[in-house]
Scaffold this motif. Sequence first.
Motif, PDB file in Angstrom:
ATOM      1  N   SER A   1       0.833  -1.208   0.000  1.00 51.96           N
ATOM      2  CA  SER A   1       0.000   0.000   0.000  1.00 51.96           C
ATOM      3  C   SER A   1       0.866   1.255   0.000  1.00 51.96           C
ATOM      4  O   SER A   1       0.458   2.296  -0.517  1.00 51.96           O
ATOM      5  N   SER A   2       2.046   1.157   0.567  1.00 50.60           N
ATOM      6  CA  SER A   2       2.988   2.274   0.538  1.00 50.60           C
ATOM      7  C   SER A   2       3.428   2.566  -0.893  1.00 50.60           C
ATOM      8  O   SER A   2       3.500   3.723  -1.325  1.00 50.60           O
ATOM      9  N   ILE A   3       3.711   1.504  -1.657  1.00 50.58           N
ATOM     10  CA  ILE A   3       4.079   1.669  -3.066  1.00 50.58           C
ATOM     11  C   ILE A   3       2.906   2.249  -3.846  1.00 50.58           C
ATOM     12  O   ILE A   3       3.070   3.167  -4.662  1.00 50.58           O
ATOM     13  N   ALA A   4       1.710   1.718  -3.589  1.00 52.18           N
ATOM     14  CA  ALA A   4       0.528   2.216  -4.284  1.00 52.18           C
ATOM     15  C   ALA A   4       0.278   3.683  -3.985  1.00 52.18           C
ATOM     16  O   ALA A   4      -0.092   4.461  -4.877  1.00 52.18           O
ATOM     17  N   LYS A   5       0.513   4.077  -2.735  1.00 54.03           N
ATOM     18  CA  LYS A   5       0.257   5.459  -2.348  1.00 54.03           C
ATOM     19  C   LYS A   5       1.180   6.414  -3.096  1.00 54.03           C
ATOM     20  O   LYS A   5       0.736   7.465  -3.588  1.00 54.03           O
ATOM     21  N   VAL A   6       2.457   6.066  -3.213  1.00 59.26           N
ATOM     22  CA  VAL A   6       3.396   6.933  -3.934  1.00 59.26           C
ATOM     23  C   VAL A   6       3.004   7.011  -5.403  1.00 59.26           C
ATOM     24  O   VAL A   6       2.912   8.096  -5.987  1.00 59.26           O
ATOM     25  N   HIS A   7       2.789   5.847  -6.012  1.00 57.34           N
ATOM     26  CA  HIS A   7       2.468   5.836  -7.439  1.00 57.34           C
ATOM     27  C   HIS A   7       1.196   6.610  -7.724  1.00 57.34           C
ATOM     28  O   HIS A   7       1.161   7.476  -8.608  1.00 57.34           O
ATOM     29  N   CYS A   8       0.126   6.320  -6.995  1.00 58.47           N
ATOM     30  CA  CYS A   8      -1.176   6.927  -7.288  1.00 58.47           C
ATOM     31  C   CYS A   8      -1.200   8.415  -6.995  1.00 58.47           C
ATOM     32  O   CYS A   8      -1.792   9.197  -7.749  1.00 58.47           O
ATOM     33  N   SER A   9      -0.579   8.832  -5.892  1.00 63.83           N
ATOM     34  CA  SER A   9      -0.603  10.256  -5.558  1.00 63.83           C
ATOM     35  C   SER A   9       0.067  11.082  -6.648  1.00 63.83           C
ATOM     36  O   SER A   9      -0.377  12.194  -6.958  1.00 63.83           O
ATOM     37  N   GLU A  10       1.106  10.535  -7.243  1.00 64.13           N
ATOM     38  CA  GLU A  10       1.824  11.274  -8.290  1.00 64.13           C
ATOM     39  C   GLU A  10       1.151  11.104  -9.649  1.00 64.13           C
ATOM     40  O   GLU A  10       1.076  12.045 -10.434  1.00 64.13           O
ATOM     41  N   ALA A  11       0.618   9.901  -9.923  1.00 61.49           N
ATOM     42  CA  ALA A  11      -0.053   9.669 -11.200  1.00 61.49           C
ATOM     43  C   ALA A  11      -1.341  10.483 -11.303  1.00 61.49           C
ATOM     44  O   ALA A  11      -1.634  11.071 -12.359  1.00 61.49           O
ATOM     45  N   VAL A  12      -2.117  10.527 -10.227  1.00 61.19           N
ATOM     46  CA  VAL A  12      -3.371  11.288 -10.229  1.00 61.19           C
ATOM     47  C   VAL A  12      -3.087  12.767 -10.478  1.00 61.19           C
ATOM     48  O   VAL A  12      -3.795  13.431 -11.257  1.00 61.19           O
ATOM     49  N   PHE A  13      -2.043  13.281  -9.836  1.00 63.23           N
ATOM     50  CA  PHE A  13      -1.689  14.685 -10.062  1.00 63.23           C
ATOM     51  C   PHE A  13      -1.325  14.915 -11.528  1.00 63.23           C
ATOM     52  O   PHE A  13      -1.752  15.912 -12.131  1.00 63.23           O
ATOM     53  N   ARG A  14      -0.556  13.983 -12.102  1.00 59.39           N
ATOM     54  CA  ARG A  14      -0.164  14.152 -13.504  1.00 59.39           C
ATOM     55  C   ARG A  14      -1.377  14.154 -14.430  1.00 59.39           C
ATOM     56  O   ARG A  14      -1.452  14.946 -15.378  1.00 59.39           O
ATOM     57  N   VAL A  15      -2.321  13.268 -14.178  1.00 61.16           N
ATOM     58  CA  VAL A  15      -3.513  13.186 -15.029  1.00 61.16           C
ATOM     59  C   VAL A  15      -4.285  14.504 -14.993  1.00 61.16           C
ATOM     60  O   VAL A  15      -4.690  15.036 -16.045  1.00 61.16           O
ATOM     61  N   ILE A  16      -4.489  15.021 -13.805  1.00 62.85           N
ATOM     62  CA  ILE A  16      -5.270  16.259 -13.690  1.00 62.85           C
ATOM     63  C   ILE A  16      -4.486  17.439 -14.243  1.00 62.85           C
ATOM     64  O   ILE A  16      -5.047  18.325 -14.904  1.00 62.85           O
ATOM     65  N   ASP A  17      -3.187  17.463 -14.025  1.00 64.76           N
ATOM     66  CA  ASP A  17      -2.358  18.541 -14.560  1.00 64.76           C
ATOM     67  C   ASP A  17      -2.377  18.534 -16.087  1.00 64.76           C
ATOM     68  O   ASP A  17      -2.458  19.593 -16.719  1.00 64.76           O
ATOM     69  N   ARG A  18      -2.323  17.351 -16.680  1.00 64.58           N
ATOM     70  CA  ARG A  18      -2.411  17.281 -18.150  1.00 64.58           C
ATOM     71  C   ARG A  18      -3.775  17.754 -18.634  1.00 64.58           C
ATOM     72  O   ARG A  18      -3.884  18.396 -19.687  1.00 64.58           O
ATOM     73  N   ALA A  19      -4.823  17.418 -17.878  1.00 67.39           N
ATOM     74  CA  ALA A  19      -6.164  17.866 -18.260  1.00 67.39           C
ATOM     75  C   ALA A  19      -6.234  19.391 -18.262  1.00 67.39           C
ATOM     76  O   ALA A  19      -6.833  19.999 -19.165  1.00 67.39           O
ATOM     77  N   VAL A  20      -5.636  20.009 -17.250  1.00 74.49           N
ATOM     78  CA  VAL A  20      -5.566  21.473 -17.212  1.00 74.49           C
ATOM     79  C   VAL A  20      -4.868  21.996 -18.464  1.00 74.49           C
ATOM     80  O   VAL A  20      -5.341  22.924 -19.135  1.00 74.49           O
ATOM     81  N   GLN A  21      -3.744  21.388 -18.808  1.00 74.07           N
ATOM     82  CA  GLN A  21      -2.959  21.842 -19.954  1.00 74.07           C
ATOM     83  C   GLN A  21      -3.745  21.690 -21.259  1.00 74.07           C
ATOM     84  O   GLN A  21      -3.736  22.585 -22.110  1.00 74.07           O
TER      85      GLN A  21
END
Length: 399
Positions: free
Chosen positions: A316-336
């Motif tokens: 779950s620690s690995i999942a938390k790092v991956h997802c927290s950063e991946a989710v931010f990237r997805v939304i940031d790309r949507a903004v762009q």
Amino acid sequence: MNDLVARTRAFVRGVVIPAEPGWGEILSGAALQGLRAQAKAAGVYAPHAPREYGGLGLSLPEWSPVFQEAGYSLIGPAVLNCMAPDEGNMRLLEVVATDDQKERYLRPLVDGSVRSSFAMTEPHPGAGSDPDALAAVAERVDGGWRISGEKRFISGAEGASFAIVMARTAADGEHPAGATMLLTPLSADGVRIGPGIRTIEAAIAGGHPHVVFRDVFVPDADVLGTPGAGFRYAQVRLGPARLTHCMRWLGLARRAFDISLDRANGRSLFGAQLADLGVAQAMIADSAIDIETSAAIIDRAAVVLDDEPRAGAALSSIAKVHCSEAVFRVIDRAVQLCGGDGVSSGLPLIQYLNEVRPFRIYDGSSETHRWAIARRAAKARQRAVDAGEPRRDIVGGAP
């Protein structure tokens, strides 16, 4: 299960999204309770909570698709009563609390008549990323315990009915020295809420204030579990709570992705649709990859955590790092991809970005988790070598 996912999807998109507050507005308590009544009537309320206390009783590996559908709206998890910190506290109470404590604390929490908080984080140099720095203490007194200390960044504490307080305790008979969890009404004598801490996100009701405890009495009947075992019980809560954050925010990333796809399919420039331009296609593809890999690691971590909690907590620690950063990237790309509208109040994307940015810090920063992940990986490999597995770095040696 598929029927519940479909009903949750229909409820969130047909009932919850039309009721979302406007830019900078907060959903009122009366509006929330009205939506929760509709969620109960629709059979989608509290999917994770035990049936005997008013929930739907899903097992941990079944949570993700439902939580993602709830998270498609910022207010969806609150409406379905599967939002932090209450959701994590429900899990902890379900596993650790006595029957009497469940009636007094879990049942009203599931029903939605009260809110809760989890009081562990403290001002520096107290507990934060390092829980061993716990400074708040609870001393044994006649009939119970007396808590003294200050907590900081206690999500949901403003307006909450009670907190699960982590305090350091000395050895007490057969119970070792360590940390103890105490169910503490926030209306108790000696509890003071505030000052609040302003942050960039607003999805969690009750803010993130300081909470001060000055000689707060807690009876023995409100010790959660056994004295001295608080750190062990914390893992019951923290592992699943990391994953449920991932689930909810992944749902929001899917919403942002849909917004960006609608813009890419509907916008023409330079003689072509935006969706047909290579630079946009790369961003769309990367977001699709981030979403699918996040969903996959959540699913795997949930199965392992449910079957083998210690190994699952590490995953779950690995999942938390991956997802927290991946989710931010997805939304940031949507903004762009949405350009000027992406950073305006005309679309909700910049609000979403504000909501998910703290996730790389909350529940342990990405850096803290990476430190722990690296240590576990190195130690696991060394144990394998010590047990007879050949080293693979020997030049000229065995392959």
